[in-house]
Write a protein that holds these residues in place. Structure first.
Motif, mmCIF file in Angstrom:
data_model
loop_
_atom_site.group_PDB
_atom_site.id
_atom_site.type_symbol
_atom_site.label_atom_id
_atom_site.label_comp_id
_atom_site.label_asym_id
_atom_site.label_seq_id
_atom_site.Cartn_x
_atom_site.Cartn_y
_atom_site.Cartn_z
ATOM 1 N N GLU A 186 -5.176 36.965 -10.551
ATOM 2 C CA GLU A 186 -5.636 37.237 -9.186
ATOM 3 C C GLU A 186 -4.579 36.862 -8.152
ATOM 4 O O GLU A 186 -4.339 37.585 -7.196
ATOM 5 C CB GLU A 186 -6.919 36.438 -8.858
ATOM 6 C CG GLU A 186 -8.043 36.579 -9.869
ATOM 7 C CD GLU A 186 -8.753 37.934 -9.855
ATOM 8 O OE1 GLU A 186 -8.451 38.777 -8.990
ATOM 9 O OE2 GLU A 186 -9.606 38.142 -10.743
ATOM 10 N N ARG B 217 -13.532 27.837 -15.228
ATOM 11 C CA ARG B 217 -14.096 29.189 -15.305
ATOM 12 C C ARG B 217 -13.234 30.029 -16.225
ATOM 13 O O ARG B 217 -12.003 29.906 -16.214
ATOM 14 C CB ARG B 217 -14.108 29.801 -13.888
ATOM 15 C CG ARG B 217 -14.843 31.131 -13.816
ATOM 16 C CD ARG B 217 -15.180 31.502 -12.380
ATOM 17 N NE ARG B 217 -14.017 31.935 -11.616
ATOM 18 C CZ ARG B 217 -13.657 33.208 -11.437
ATOM 19 N NH1 ARG B 217 -14.360 34.188 -11.976
ATOM 20 N NH2 ARG B 217 -12.600 33.494 -10.720
ATOM 21 N N ASP C 7 -2.933 22.354 -0.230
ATOM 22 C CA ASP C 7 -2.268 23.217 -1.199
ATOM 23 C C ASP C 7 -1.420 22.384 -2.165
ATOM 24 O O ASP C 7 -1.949 21.723 -3.047
ATOM 25 C CB ASP C 7 -1.439 24.262 -0.410
ATOM 26 C CG ASP C 7 -0.880 25.376 -1.272
ATOM 27 O OD1 ASP C 7 -0.875 25.238 -2.484
ATOM 28 O OD2 ASP C 7 -0.425 26.393 -0.707
ATOM 29 N N ILE D 296 -16.342 24.773 -6.811
ATOM 30 C CA ILE D 296 -14.912 25.099 -6.848
ATOM 31 C C ILE D 296 -14.687 26.402 -6.077
ATOM 32 O O ILE D 296 -15.644 27.086 -5.723
ATOM 33 C CB ILE D 296 -14.372 25.235 -8.295
ATOM 34 C CG1 ILE D 296 -15.065 26.392 -9.038
ATOM 35 C CG2 ILE D 296 -14.533 23.918 -9.052
ATOM 36 C CD1 ILE D 296 -14.411 26.754 -10.373
#
Ligand SMILES: Nc1nc2c(c(=O)[nH]1)N[C@H]1C(S)=C(S)[C@@H](COP(=O)(O)OP(=O)(O)OC[C@H]3O[C@@H](n4cnc5c(=O)[nH]c(N)nc54)[C@H](O)[C@@H]3O)O[C@H]1N2
Ligand SMILES: Nc1nc2c(c(=O)[nH]1)N[C@H]1C(S)=C(S)[C@@H](COP(=O)(O)OP(=O)(O)OC[C@H]3O[C@@H](n4cnc5c(=O)[nH]c(N)nc54)[C@H](O)[C@@H]3O)O[C@H]1N2
Ligand code: SF4
Ligand SMILES: [Mo]
Length: 745
Positions: free
Chosen positions: A179, A210, A141, A621
């Motif tokens: 998101e 993206r 992370d 990804i």
């Protein structure tokens, strides 16, 4: 809501956004509707589809209400708490005695950061265990950001956040807050705050392979080859110097190493990095010029910039651009929060600085970073025989069997352990390997305070939520305390109150020792008697809040913060926008911002060498979806229903080249594994890039997750490579994985 019902206000603990929830409880004590709390001082009523599911999580029949023990025949059995603790003592003690402290490993997962009891009680537990084999979700992370903040500012927790509400120009790299709702930047209604930038005439750019929902909603989307943000950022730095655009503003006197940065960026001209990043040179120049020209600007990088091969360089370069353009520590730029649980950081700064590598991992020699080793090497430490081999593991709120790279190998490692104990509410793909699972109370049976995330928030706020229902069993603090007592040889029956008192006593003593402490001369016993709250961990929190920068100082500052005061303000207390923190915040030996730390300078050689390399033709990804949360909320029916989300996104041009069709099955193979997934054609993903979300693959029959099993999906971390790490942070590379994709007949 019935006339005898009530409304309870609490902060949602599920992600970093800290939204206020208004939870209706009917007369018979059941949770009814959950809405956003319109009066919350920070979220003003915003809520996402996950917020209301704290009801479903609480009521989930699969959530463990009692400890479970796995018998020799593999069958699970509910046991009383005293038996569960006895199993822990019988399992851990002989391993510690025969093989030493390092034979017990610890893995801390993401929800432990959303539960301040864990944050506070992990220290005594780790001290009692005395192990150096510590792992966490941080190395899949944000560890690169801790390292860059540590090296630049001397404190790995001093992570600057974009001042969303005041900036004129925002560049988001590798983040999809539409998101995720944001990360390392706590901002409830992140999308609304970004839209407000554009509404007040500012510009927002998203850099992402993206065209995500975030990218589609902002002023400009720039597509980038996965893993190359560091190249792009160095080229932007190159342009700032080459065009005389460096103007560090008021922070200039606090910066050190400007010339070294200029030299570092010299090889990274826009023309040199364009073929690598697939961003054309003119665009790179324009991006740099726009940041320099904006009245205020902030660059912000997240998962896509961090979980890559050059993650620490990218994390560092983000803040270098902010500093070079005068945007560090100024309104509308990148600023530091002043969280309520900390003392005010005044004075001229300075400190011992930040180092890594005080120890190295046994098998592959990875340097320790913040006392941890990379989770990517956890399987090596379990599977490789020898002195210091991990034979027992404690997991706390984590699912590394789905969240860590090369998870098939890690699963094999977990299955080989002599003993494993997990503090976790569910029996999932990881905890099914445990000998004993100790379930904490549900998310509404505990108090909540965002100890970690108020330190990353775009406003200084504080909000405390008491438990909605009393806990049926021990609290999470009790569980951690019991493990601490067992690890320190005091047996399964010792009273957790001993640890609770120790935790509070230590915090009070530390606060009294702080220079200029207003409580220095007070009797500790008198202070302890004044503490409030509901959970055992609350007393520790109350010490922090009362001695923190807005605290009541146990009466010396009447009207100041305490848990009692926050309970009178169920919608939170707002301390306003972020203020300047330089130089008091700095903990570098020079008391300056180190723009060119030697560790980074050394790693830039690796980046420079990569300019000449061949890049893989096709890379994988990840992606996140609003109705998901890593691996652990797929047992909530209202969130997983509908269309399958665990699909492989493929650009139509790649699909026709590879012979893939919409809805067909594709085999995705990497160096370490193979999965089969359903193809979803997507014009919005860059050619040469495919995407699978992580956290799926709920196909293990030994779990107790009935809903998730019906929506199993595939585990993308079968494909991510345990050998691919960002060397400075030990963070796993989870984006930009070379893959081959072929149709399944
Ligand atoms: N709904 C939901 N919310 C969540 C979570 C969740 O699982 N679901 N997880 C929570 C957690 S633990 C975290 S850490 C945060 C993460 O929060 P974010 O960082 O916003 O996470 P992602 O949505 O994964 O966005 C990462 C983006 O990086 C892009 N990307 C991939 N590789 C690269 C690259 O090399 N360069 C660039 N520039 N971009 C790249 C991806 O296409 C993706 O759009 O979200 C939190 N919130
Ligand atoms: N390929 C790929 N892999 C990734 C990522 C990616 O983008 N791509 N993202 C990474 C990131 S950012 C993260 S943070 C990690 C997450 O990695 P982990 O933290 O290992 O995994 P989670 O899926 O968050 O699992 C959380 C666990 O905590 C339990 N839990 C929930 N609430 C509580 C609680 O209150 N107390 C306790 N004790 N347990 C609780 C759940 O049951 C579950 O077992 O995944 C990482 N893995
Ligand atoms: S955005 Fe995060 S904090 Fe807000 S309601 Fe959704 S899950 Fe909860
Ligand atoms: Mo995360």
């Amino acid at each position: 809501m019935g006339s005898n019902g009530s409304v309870h206000y609490r902060t949602c603990p599920l992600c970093e956004a800290t939204c206020g929830l208004a939870v209706e409880v009917d007369a018979d004590g059941r949770i009814g509707r959950i809405r956003g709390d319109a009066d919350d001082v920070f979220s003003h009523g915003f809520v996402c589809p996950k917020g209301s599911t704290i009801k479903h999580l609480h009521e989930d029949p699969d959530r463990l209400r009692s400890p479970q023990v796995r018998d020799a025949d593999g069958r699970w059995r509910d046991v009383p708490w005293d038996e569960a603790f006895a199993v822990v003592a019988e399992g851990l003690t002989p391993i510690l005695e025969a093989h030493g402290r390092d034979a017990v490993g610890v893995y801390l997962g993401n929800p432990s950061v959303h539960n301040y009891a864990n944050a506070i009680y992990i220290r005594p537990l780790l001290m009692a265990l005395g192990t150096t084999n510590i792992f966490s979700a941080s190395t899949v992370d944000q560890m690169p950001k801790h390292v860059s903040a540590g090296l630049m500012f001397g404190n790995p927790l001093a992570i600057p956040v974009p001042d969303l509400d005041r900036t004129d120009h925002l560049i988001l790299l590798g983040a999809n807050p539409w998101e995720s709702n944001g990360s390392l930047c706590t901002a409830p209604d992140f999308p609304g705050r970004v839209e407000a930038i554009m509404a007040r005439g500012g510009k927002v750019v998203v850099i992402d392979p993206r065209r995500t929902r975030t990218a589609a909603a902002v002023t400009e989307h720039v597509a980038i080859r996965p893993g190359t943000d560091a190249h792009l950022l160095l080229a932007m730095i190159h342009v700032l110097f080459a065009e005389g655009l460096v103007d560090a503003g008021p922070a200039a006197t606090h910066l050190h190493g400007l010339e070294a940065v200029e030299a570092l960026a010299a090889p990274f001209s826009p023309e040199a990095v364009a073929p690598v990043t697939r961003v054309d040179a003119d665009t790179i120049r324009r991006l740099a010029r726009e940041v320099a020209a904006a009245p205020s600007a902030a660059l912000y990088g997240r998962i896509g910039t961090h979980t890559v091969e050059f993650g620490t360089i990218a994390a560092w370069a983000v803040d270098v651009v902010n500093a070079l353009t005068g945007n560090l520590d100024r309104a509308g730029g990148a600023m530091w929060p002043a969280p309520a649980h900390q003392a005010r950081r005044t004075g001229s700064g300075g400190g011992r600085g930040f180092t890594t590598g005080r120890r190295h991992s046994r098998v592959k020699g990875f340097p320790e970073v913040r006392s941890e080793y990379p989770v990517a090497t956890l399987a090596d430490e379990i599977l490789t025989p020898g002195d210091g081999q991990i034979r027992a593991l404690i997991t706390i709120g984590g699912n590394p069997a789905r969240s860590a790279p090369d998870s098939a190998r890690l699963t094999e490692a977990l299955a080989s352990l002599s003993f494993m104990a997990s503090i976790d509410p569910w029996r999932n793909e990881t905890t099914r390997h445990a000998t004993v699972i100790l379930p904490p109370p549900s998310h509404v049976e505990r108090s909540h305070y965002d100890l970690a995330f108020y330190g990353l928030a775009v406003r200084n706020v504080a909000n405390y939520s008491p438990p909605l229902f009393p806990a049926e069993g021990p609290t999470e603090a009790d569980l951690m305390a019991k493990l601490t007592l067992i690890a320190s040889g005091q047996g399964a029956d010792a009273d957790p109150a001993v640890v609770h008192d120790l935790v509070v006593g230590t915090l009070i003593a530390d606060a009294q020792k702080a220079p200029g402490s207003p409580i220095a001369d007070r009797d500790p016993a008198e202070l302890v008697a004044m503490l409030g709250g509901h959970d055992p961990a609350d007393r520790a929190l109350d010490v922090m809040l009362r001695t923190g920068q807005y605290g009541d100082q146990f009466g010396a500052n009447p009207g100041g913060l305490s848990i009692a005061m926050l309970e009178e303000h169920p919608h939170g207390v707002d301390f306003g926008p972020l203020g300047p923190q330089l130089p008091g915040l700095l903990r570098t030996p020079s008391a300056k911002v180190e723009l060119a730390p030697p560790e980074i300078v050394g790693d830039v050689d690796r980046l420079r060498a990569s300019l000449a390399r061949e890049w893989p033709e096709l890379v994988l990804i990840g992606r996140r979806h609003l109705r998901s949360n890593n691996s652990w909320m797929h047992n909530v029916k209202v969130l997983v229903k509908g269309r399958d989300r665990c699909t492989l996104l493929v650009h139509p041009a790649d699909a026709s080249r590879l012979g893939l069709v919409e809805g067909g099955q594709a085999e995705v193979a990497s160096r370490v594994g193979v999965v089969t997934a359903t193809v979803e054609l997507d014009d919005d993903i860059m050619e040469g890039v495919v995407s699978l979300p992580h956290g799926w693959g709920h196909d293990d029959p030994a779990t107790q997750l009935a809903v998730a099993r019906e929506h199993a999906g595939v585990n993308s971390n079968v494909l991510t490579d345990g050998e691919a790490l960002d060397p400075l942070s030990g963070n796993a590379v989870l984006n930009g994985i070379p893959v081959a994709v072929s149709p399944v007949p």
